[in-house]
Design a protein around this motif. Structure first.
Motif, mmCIF file in Angstrom:
data_model
loop_
_atom_site.group_PDB
_atom_site.id
_atom_site.type_symbol
_atom_site.label_atom_id
_atom_site.label_comp_id
_atom_site.label_asym_id
_atom_site.label_seq_id
_atom_site.Cartn_x
_atom_site.Cartn_y
_atom_site.Cartn_z
ATOM 1 N N TYR A 14 0.837 -1.202 0.000
ATOM 2 C CA TYR A 14 0.000 0.000 0.000
ATOM 3 C C TYR A 14 0.873 1.254 0.000
ATOM 4 C CZ TYR A 14 -3.617 3.320 1.323
ATOM 5 O OH TYR A 14 -4.468 4.391 1.343
ATOM 6 N N GLU A 15 1.924 1.263 0.790
ATOM 7 C CA GLU A 15 2.842 2.407 0.817
ATOM 8 C C GLU A 15 3.441 2.649 -0.566
ATOM 9 O OE1 GLU A 15 5.662 5.360 2.511
ATOM 10 O OE2 GLU A 15 3.642 4.650 2.995
ATOM 11 N N ASP A 16 3.773 1.558 -1.256
ATOM 12 C CA ASP A 16 4.449 1.663 -2.552
ATOM 13 C C ASP A 16 3.505 2.015 -3.700
ATOM 14 O OD1 ASP A 16 6.802 1.001 -1.282
ATOM 15 O OD2 ASP A 16 6.694 -1.123 -1.823
ATOM 16 N N HIS A 17 2.201 1.714 -3.548
ATOM 17 C CA HIS A 17 1.294 1.844 -4.689
ATOM 18 C C HIS A 17 0.102 2.767 -4.427
ATOM 19 C CE1 HIS A 17 3.354 -1.175 -7.111
ATOM 20 N NE2 HIS A 17 3.481 -1.884 -6.000
ATOM 21 N N SER A 18 0.218 3.636 -3.431
ATOM 22 C CA SER A 18 -0.894 4.545 -3.129
ATOM 23 C C SER A 18 -0.619 5.966 -3.610
ATOM 24 C CB SER A 18 -1.169 4.559 -1.624
ATOM 25 O OG SER A 18 -0.024 4.977 -0.898
ATOM 26 N N MET A 203 -7.112 8.692 -12.811
ATOM 27 C CA MET A 203 -5.980 8.072 -12.127
ATOM 28 C C MET A 203 -5.060 7.498 -13.199
ATOM 29 S SD MET A 203 -8.128 6.098 -9.117
ATOM 30 C CE MET A 203 -6.817 5.955 -7.921
ATOM 31 N N ASN A 204 -3.852 7.995 -13.265
ATOM 32 C CA ASN A 204 -2.895 7.554 -14.278
ATOM 33 C C ASN A 204 -1.886 6.581 -13.674
ATOM 34 O OD1 ASN A 204 -3.562 9.357 -16.699
ATOM 35 N ND2 ASN A 204 -3.368 10.860 -15.057
ATOM 36 N N PHE A 205 -1.831 5.401 -14.232
ATOM 37 C CA PHE A 205 -0.899 4.384 -13.761
ATOM 38 C C PHE A 205 0.132 4.109 -14.851
ATOM 39 C CE2 PHE A 205 -4.651 3.749 -11.220
ATOM 40 C CZ PHE A 205 -4.149 3.431 -9.959
ATOM 41 N N PRO A 206 1.394 3.950 -14.479
ATOM 42 C CA PRO A 206 2.423 3.667 -15.485
ATOM 43 C C PRO A 206 2.229 2.329 -16.174
ATOM 44 C CG PRO A 206 3.324 3.481 -13.256
ATOM 45 C CD PRO A 206 1.971 4.084 -13.131
ATOM 46 N N SER A 207 1.474 1.425 -15.553
ATOM 47 C CA SER A 207 1.207 0.127 -16.178
ATOM 48 C C SER A 207 -0.049 -0.481 -15.575
ATOM 49 C CB SER A 207 2.387 -0.837 -15.976
ATOM 50 O OG SER A 207 2.504 -1.198 -14.613
ATOM 51 N N VAL A 208 -0.630 -1.413 -16.294
ATOM 52 C CA VAL A 208 -1.774 -2.164 -15.778
ATOM 53 C C VAL A 208 -1.356 -2.935 -14.530
ATOM 54 C CG1 VAL A 208 -3.402 -4.032 -16.266
ATOM 55 C CG2 VAL A 208 -2.867 -2.349 -18.044
ATOM 56 N N ARG A 209 -0.130 -3.457 -14.534
ATOM 57 C CA ARG A 209 0.375 -4.187 -13.373
ATOM 58 C C ARG A 209 0.353 -3.307 -12.123
ATOM 59 N NH1 ARG A 209 3.607 -8.559 -13.555
ATOM 60 N NH2 ARG A 209 4.312 -8.046 -15.668
ATOM 61 N N PHE A 212 -3.192 -3.074 -10.916
ATOM 62 C CA PHE A 212 -3.588 -4.302 -10.231
ATOM 63 C C PHE A 212 -2.969 -4.375 -8.836
ATOM 64 C CE2 PHE A 212 -4.426 -6.975 -14.326
ATOM 65 C CZ PHE A 212 -5.654 -6.357 -14.462
ATOM 66 N N ASP A 213 -1.714 -3.932 -8.715
ATOM 67 C CA ASP A 213 -1.064 -3.925 -7.401
ATOM 68 C C ASP A 213 -1.733 -2.927 -6.462
ATOM 69 O OD1 ASP A 213 0.800 -5.925 -7.843
ATOM 70 O OD2 ASP A 213 2.357 -4.562 -8.554
ATOM 71 N N PHE A 214 -2.196 -1.804 -7.030
ATOM 72 C CA PHE A 214 -2.921 -0.812 -6.232
ATOM 73 C C PHE A 214 -4.216 -1.419 -5.691
ATOM 74 C CE2 PHE A 214 -6.279 2.566 -6.496
ATOM 75 C CZ PHE A 214 -5.913 3.277 -5.362
ATOM 76 N N VAL A 215 -4.949 -2.132 -6.538
ATOM 77 C CA VAL A 215 -6.186 -2.778 -6.089
ATOM 78 C C VAL A 215 -5.878 -3.817 -5.015
ATOM 79 C CG1 VAL A 215 -8.161 -4.192 -6.767
ATOM 80 C CG2 VAL A 215 -7.357 -2.369 -8.288
ATOM 81 N N LYS A 216 -4.838 -4.597 -5.215
ATOM 82 C CA LYS A 216 -4.438 -5.582 -4.216
ATOM 83 C C LYS A 216 -4.101 -4.900 -2.897
ATOM 84 C CE LYS A 216 -1.052 -9.217 -3.215
ATOM 85 N NZ LYS A 216 0.117 -9.997 -3.723
ATOM 86 N N ALA A 217 -3.438 -3.749 -2.984
ATOM 87 C CA ALA A 217 -3.016 -3.046 -1.768
ATOM 88 C C ALA A 217 -4.196 -2.506 -0.984
ATOM 89 C CB ALA A 217 -2.059 -1.912 -2.136
ATOM 90 N N LEU A 245 0.208 -6.312 -19.385
ATOM 91 C CA LEU A 245 0.425 -5.874 -18.005
ATOM 92 C C LEU A 245 1.322 -4.650 -17.929
ATOM 93 C CD1 LEU A 245 0.871 -9.270 -16.102
ATOM 94 C CD2 LEU A 245 -1.020 -7.643 -15.868
ATOM 95 N N GLU A 246 2.117 -4.427 -18.970
ATOM 96 C CA GLU A 246 3.033 -3.287 -18.970
ATOM 97 C C GLU A 246 2.460 -2.076 -19.696
ATOM 98 O OE1 GLU A 246 5.343 -3.780 -16.884
ATOM 99 O OE2 GLU A 246 4.776 -5.900 -16.787
ATOM 100 N N SER A 247 1.233 -2.188 -20.219
ATOM 101 C CA SER A 247 0.609 -1.047 -20.904
ATOM 102 C C SER A 247 0.255 0.051 -19.911
ATOM 103 C CB SER A 247 -0.668 -1.501 -21.623
ATOM 104 O OG SER A 247 -0.404 -2.496 -22.577
#
Length: 266
Positions: A14-18, A203-209, A212-217, A245-247
């Motif tokens: 969560y700290e890394d992906h919020s 919300m702009n994410f550098p990748s789909v991965r 997904f990590d944000f949702v997991k967090a 996943l890298e898009s």
């Protein structure tokens, strides 16, 4: 049994992906909270404390910030990061595990700041939580809050394919309307200064991965795309036109922003 995982690893995730929520929280601080040296601020649902640390750097050693969150692992991360902070000698930051009710005894505060936390409050605790927020505020104090109104179809569909349940069912989140919240705060004696529903928050994410990590967090490990096999993941990506996943990924969700004040005579 809850699917959520309150572990150090998930707290660090969560700290890394919020960062996206952090950016929206910074906007709320700059546009409405506008802290200044000497103020006391409660960060309600502080998570790993990134925004509390930012507020603490502004209120300076004359002020005080209390961060409260029910996730003990995120509080542990917040406390650890505060100790590493170059300005930790100010000793104006405190983090405690718990709910808003646990913060009342530490107030009153000039402001209560809450960034994407109030939609986690169960309906049967809403009235008591709103009452505690009012108790936490000094007369003339202000509440500044961002809330998720709808996290969108992609997150919910990911929850369905990985857990068989909706996102709200898995997490306990409850996405209520702007009118619902303004009515609750008004009934509790606060005066609404600003209320906005933005259905096109980007919300702009550098990748789909990363998304997904944000949702997991934020679902504390419950909604994890890595639980899908290769075929299931491929089908999900194709059904939502996600590329790889890298898009790069731009996500749109609905966000509520509410600013309310406690009358001077209360």
């Amino acid at each position: 049994m809850s699917m959520m995982e309150k572990t150090p690893q998930v707290a660090r995730l969560y700290e890394d992906h919020s960062s996206v929520q952090y950016e929206l929280g910074q906007d709320l601080i700059a546009s409405h909270l506008r802290p200044f040296p000497g103020q006391t601020v409660l960060d309600l649902g502080c998570g790993t404390g990134r925004l509390a640390r930012k507020i603490g750097s502004v209120v300076a050693k004359q002020g005080r910030v209390l961060g409260v969150d029910p996730n003990t692992e995120r509080i542990a991360v917040a406390t650890e990061e505060e100790r590493r902070c170059s300005e930790s000698h100010q000793r104006n930051l405190t983090f405690i595990p718990g709910l808003v009710h646990d913060a009342v005894q530490h107030g009153p505060f000039d402001a209560v700041f809450s960034n994407f936390a109030l939609h986690w409050v169960p309906k049967d605790d809403t009235d008591a939580s709103v009452s505690s927020i009012v108790k936490c505020l000094k007369p003339g104090g202000r509440l500044c809050a961002n809330l998720t109104h709808d996290s969108g179809a992609c997150a919910n569909d990911l929850s369905l394919v990985t857990t068989g349940q909706t996102e709200e069912s898995v997490t306990g989140m409850d996405f209520r309307s702007l009118q619902y919240w303004t009515d609750k705060f008004t009934a509790a004696g606060l005066q609404i200064e600003y209320a906005l529903q933005d259905d096109n928050t980007t919300m702009n994410f550098p990748s789909v991965r990363e998304y997904f990590d944000f949702v997991k967090a934020y679902t504390e490990g419950a909604v994890d795309y890595q639980k899908l096999n290769a075929r299931e993941l491929s089908d999900f990506m194709g059904n939502h036109s996600l590329g790889s996943l890298e898009s790069k990924f731009v996500y749109i969700l609905s966000v509520l922003t509410i600013v309310a004040s406690k009358p001077e005579d209360r």
